[in-house]
Write a protein that holds these residues in place. Structure first.
Motif, PDB file in Angstrom:
ATOM      1  N   LEU A  51       0.861  -1.422  -0.022  1.00 57.46           N
ATOM      2  CA  LEU A  51      -0.064   0.005   0.022  1.00 57.46           C
ATOM      3  C   LEU A  51       1.020   1.395   0.053  1.00 57.46           C
ATOM      4  CD1 LEU A  51      -2.690  -1.034   2.402  1.00 57.46           C
ATOM      5  CD2 LEU A  51      -2.861  -0.872   0.330  1.00 57.46           C
ATOM      6  N   HIS A  52       2.046   1.214   0.534  1.00 57.33           N
ATOM      7  CA  HIS A  52       2.889   2.423   0.545  1.00 57.33           C
ATOM      8  C   HIS A  52       3.505   2.702  -0.511  1.00 57.33           C
ATOM      9  CE1 HIS A  52       6.385   4.935   1.721  1.00 57.33           C
ATOM     10  NE2 HIS A  52       5.545   5.221   3.141  1.00 57.33           N
TER      11      HIS A  52
ATOM     12  N   HIS B  42       3.590   5.473  -5.803  1.00 57.14           N
ATOM     13  CA  HIS B  42       3.654   5.308  -7.252  1.00 57.14           C
ATOM     14  C   HIS B  42       2.465   6.311  -7.804  1.00 57.14           C
ATOM     15  CE1 HIS B  42       3.765   3.563 -11.235  1.00 57.14           C
ATOM     16  NE2 HIS B  42       2.719   3.253 -11.308  1.00 57.14           N
ATOM     17  N   VAL B  43       1.385   6.507  -7.352  1.00 60.84           N
ATOM     18  CA  VAL B  43       0.137   7.016  -7.723  1.00 60.84           C
ATOM     19  C   VAL B  43       0.456   8.630  -7.926  1.00 60.84           C
ATOM     20  CG1 VAL B  43      -2.287   7.593  -7.330  1.00 60.84           C
ATOM     21  CG2 VAL B  43      -1.379   5.213  -7.684  1.00 60.84           C
ATOM     22  N   GLN B  44       0.962   8.767  -6.620  1.00 62.34           N
ATOM     23  CA  GLN B  44       1.436  10.328  -6.375  1.00 62.34           C
ATOM     24  C   GLN B  44       2.555  10.798  -6.874  1.00 62.34           C
ATOM     25  OE1 GLN B  44       0.388  11.267  -2.195  1.00 62.34           O
ATOM     26  NE2 GLN B  44      -1.704  11.508  -2.947  1.00 62.34           N
ATOM     27  N   GLY B  45       3.573   9.789  -7.304  1.00 65.06           N
ATOM     28  CA  GLY B  45       4.845  10.062  -7.851  1.00 65.06           C
ATOM     29  C   GLY B  45       5.845  10.497  -6.849  1.00 65.06           C
ATOM     30  N   GLU B  46       5.609  10.591  -5.729  1.00 72.74           N
ATOM     31  CA  GLU B  46       6.436  11.070  -4.562  1.00 72.74           C
ATOM     32  C   GLU B  46       5.968  10.227  -3.073  1.00 72.74           C
ATOM     33  OE1 GLU B  46       6.816  15.168  -4.250  1.00 72.74           O
ATOM     34  OE2 GLU B  46       4.788  15.607  -3.950  1.00 72.74           O
ATOM     35  N   THR B  47       6.675  10.337  -2.355  1.00 75.51           N
ATOM     36  CA  THR B  47       6.277   9.742  -1.079  1.00 75.51           C
ATOM     37  C   THR B  47       6.125  10.997   0.048  1.00 75.51           C
ATOM     38  OG1 THR B  47       7.787   7.963  -1.189  1.00 75.51           O
ATOM     39  CG2 THR B  47       7.090   8.416   1.024  1.00 75.51           C
ATOM     40  N   HIS B  48       5.007  10.604   0.835  1.00 78.80           N
ATOM     41  CA  HIS B  48       4.496  11.553   1.793  1.00 78.80           C
ATOM     42  C   HIS B  48       4.460  10.821   3.135  1.00 78.80           C
ATOM     43  CE1 HIS B  48       3.725  14.628  -1.007  1.00 78.80           C
ATOM     44  NE2 HIS B  48       2.744  13.677  -1.872  1.00 78.80           N
ATOM     45  N   GLN B  49       4.611  11.618   4.245  1.00 81.70           N
ATOM     46  CA  GLN B  49       4.334  11.134   5.419  1.00 81.70           C
ATOM     47  C   GLN B  49       3.113  10.468   5.637  1.00 81.70           C
ATOM     48  OE1 GLN B  49       5.495  13.433   9.099  1.00 81.70           O
ATOM     49  NE2 GLN B  49       7.325  14.328   7.955  1.00 81.70           N
TER      50      GLN B  49
END
Length: 191
Positions: free
Chosen positions: A67-68, A73-80
């Protein structure tokens, strides 16, 4: 084969001592210590619980990481927030059933998370840093509260904690002879 007369006499003397009410408080302390030192859980139950815990944990890690990665992948970057949401969904799916194993895991995590949040609060300046070690006071308050709850509000405690505390603090007050004072927790009916 009968025990030698000296051993029988010693056993009778010890059993007579154990039945005397004036020594009950001191002997209850000794039996309480004995109950705290004896492992009463059966190996099969421990192995089953360990298997269920490790299986759930493995599935949780798979779900969390999947899920992480999907969110990143969907948002193109990682968020907290990705960590929180992935763990929220995985936790709900894999540890959301109210059973003994999940209850133990969740209570363990609750204490660790509260501790970490307090440290984060100090680190961020929301909570003032203490100039003394609060651990001894924390320990004293926790132990005071748990025994107060056990003695006066027992149904509020989790069933496995109630059972353990009954074993340690109440069962240690009852014995009939040396066999259920030292060897067994409770006397076994004669066959």
């Amino acid at each position: 084969m009968a025990a030698p007369p000296q051993l029988q006499a010693l056993l009778q003397a010890v059993n007579k001592l154990l039945r005397q009410r004036r020594y009950h408080a001191a002997l209850a302390v000794i039996k309480g210590f004995r109950n705290g030192a004896v492992l009463r859980e059966k190996l099969q139950a421990i192995l089953k619980a360990t298997y269920i815990h490790s299986r759930n944990l493995a599935c949780f890690v798979f779900a969390y990481k999947s899920l992480h990665a999907l969110q990143s992948h969907v948002q193109g970057e990682t968020h907290q927030m990705h960590s929180f949401l992935a763990a929220f969904i995985g936790g709900l799916l894999l540890f959301g059933e109210n059973n003994n194993i999940n209850s133990q895991i969740n209570m363990y995590l609750t204490s660790r998370v509260l501790y970490a949040l307090c440290r984060l609060g100090v680190e961020k300046g929301y909570i003032p840093a203490l100039k003394w070690d609060p651990f001894p006071l924390h320990t004293a308050v926790i132990w005071g509260l748990v025994l107060w709850l056990f003695e006066y509000h027992r149904p509020t405690l989790q069933p496995s904690l109630q059972s353990s505390m009954t074993y340690l603090y109440e069962d240690s007050n009852v014995w009939h002879d040396l066999s259920d004072f030292l060897i067994f927790n409770k006397s076994h009916p004669s066959k």
